[in-house]
Design a protein around this motif. Structure first.
Motif, PDB file in Angstrom:
ATOM      1  N   PHE A   1       0.488  -7.252   0.180  1.00 35.17           N
ATOM      2  CA  PHE A   1       1.434  -6.165   0.447  1.00 35.17           C
ATOM      3  C   PHE A   1       1.569  -5.233  -0.753  1.00 35.17           C
ATOM      4  N   GLU A   2       1.457  -5.770  -1.938  1.00 33.53           N
ATOM      5  CA  GLU A   2       1.522  -4.920  -3.135  1.00 33.53           C
ATOM      6  C   GLU A   2       0.342  -3.952  -3.181  1.00 33.53           C
ATOM      7  N   VAL A   3      -0.836  -4.426  -2.766  1.00 30.68           N
ATOM      8  CA  VAL A   3      -1.991  -3.522  -2.702  1.00 30.68           C
ATOM      9  C   VAL A   3      -1.789  -2.484  -1.617  1.00 30.68           C
ATOM     10  N   ILE A   4      -1.354  -2.912  -0.432  1.00 28.65           N
ATOM     11  CA  ILE A   4      -1.098  -1.968   0.661  1.00 28.65           C
ATOM     12  C   ILE A   4      -0.078  -0.921   0.233  1.00 28.65           C
TER      13      ILE A   4
ATOM     14  N   ASN B   1      -0.612   2.702   1.689  1.00 31.88           N
ATOM     15  CA  ASN B   1       0.120   3.065   2.902  1.00 31.88           C
ATOM     16  C   ASN B   1       1.205   2.028   3.189  1.00 31.88           C
ATOM     17  N   PRO B   2       2.354   2.114   2.483  1.00 34.85           N
ATOM     18  CA  PRO B   2       3.406   1.104   2.663  1.00 34.85           C
ATOM     19  C   PRO B   2       3.967   1.046   4.081  1.00 34.85           C
TER      20      PRO B   2
ATOM     21  N   LEU C   1      -0.948  -9.859  10.025  1.00 33.64           N
ATOM     22  CA  LEU C   1       0.166 -10.156   9.133  1.00 33.64           C
ATOM     23  C   LEU C   1       1.041  -8.938   8.892  1.00 33.64           C
ATOM     24  N   ASN C   2       0.410  -7.781   8.682  1.00 30.09           N
ATOM     25  CA  ASN C   2       1.198  -6.587   8.379  1.00 30.09           C
ATOM     26  C   ASN C   2       2.061  -6.184   9.567  1.00 30.09           C
TER      27      ASN C   2
END
Length: 311
Positions: A285-288, A292-293, A79-80
């Protein structure tokens, strides 16, 4: 090996062919994402003029190339990765749904019943600053230890597993199907399910691992027909592990069929369309973003990222 499901798939494909007659090219990474669609892949392998041409690949590079070159109309990918190429490279693909929801575990030859057993331990992990590492660190950060465990990084899951052979008391981050292969040759192995820990400590929603990305040029009928067949394949995979083993042998998959009764349940194969997945995606995504954005391009995708599948 013909089954009623294959007849249903052929029927759906006939309907979709009325909308679009050209072969749809699909690329999927080996592992749980490939297993999720194995019934469709097998059905296509049996046809002289298949509606779908399925390519199974290893590693992220072929997937990145497919997004960039637009060589495949449908891409199953982490997904990322899909989000990053959507936001940074304007890849003309939308996220149509999640197919897998994590396959990460902590393993040890000694007691490992809960996170309590990680007090002061060293965890051998792989993929520093990538999704497996972030899932692990997010879970550990959400737990209060008297003495925090220490993470040591190695170059891959196989190297992490090797530490368990050298020291039964060590703890390693592992993933399916490597975990089941290790279990088969290990007398005692205890595990902690990081997917369960994520839901209980980090988020009320599971984290989406891999998803289906569809090219903007595909029409809705073609996309919906493919997703319908994919969903049926995933139902079969979860229901009939012996058949999955048969299909794997027919298609020359590298996994031993005997591992499927443990690999499949621990790979969390389940389809949820993009809109059903959206809350989990955003929180993931908020956790990522706190770790590491760059993994997803630094910007949480806008609403245009989500394909509105008509389930």
């Amino acid at each position: 090996m013909k089954k009623p499901l294959l007849l249903m798939i052929a029927f759906v494909l006939t309907l979709s062919a009325c909308e679009e007659t050209e072969t749809v090219n699909i690329i999927v990474p080996n592992g749980a994402p490939a297993l999720s669609q194995i019934e469709v892949e097998y059905a296509m392998d049996e046809l002289e003029d298949p509606q779908y041409d399925v390519e199974v690949v290893y590693g992220p590079d072929p997937l990145v190339s497919a997004f960039g070159s637009e060589s495949h109309e449908i891409i199953i990918a982490p997904l990322n990765l899909g989000a990053k190429l959507y936001t940074q490279a304007d890849a003309p693909y939308q996220f149509a749904g999640t197919v897998t929801w994590g396959n990460l575990y902590l393993a040890s030859g000694e007691s490992l019943e809960s996170l309590d057993d990680l007090e002061g331990k060293t965890i051998t992990a792989f993929g520093e600053n990538t999704t497996p590492d972030i899932v692990l660190r997010a879970v550990l950060d959400a737990y209060t230890f008297e003495e925090d465990p220490v993470i040591e990084y190695v170059d891959g899951v196989d190297t992490a597993i090797a530490t368990l052979s050298e020291d039964a008391g060590s703890v390693a981050l592992v993933a399916e199907p490597a975990l089941s292969a290790l279990e088969m040759r290990t007398e005692t192995l205890n595990t902690v399910d990081l997917q369960n820990e994520w839901v209980s400590r980090v988020s009320e929603k599971p984290y989406p691992q891999a998803g289906v990305f569809v090219h903007a040029d595909l029409n809705d009928a073609t996309i919906n027909a493919y997703i319908d067949t994919l969903k049926e394949s995933m139902k079969m995979v979860n229901r009939d592990h012996a058949r999955v083993g048969e299909l794997m042998e027919s298609l020359d998959y590298p996994f031993p069929a005997a591992l499927m009764p443990s690999v499949i349940p621990r790979s969390n194969i389940e389809f949820k369309n993009a809109l059903e997945s959206k809350e989990s995606v955003v929180h993931f995504f908020e956790v990522i973003e706190t770790f590491n954005p760059a993994l997803f391009g630094g910007t949480i995708p806008d609403d245009g990222f989500y394909y509105d599948y008509e389930s």
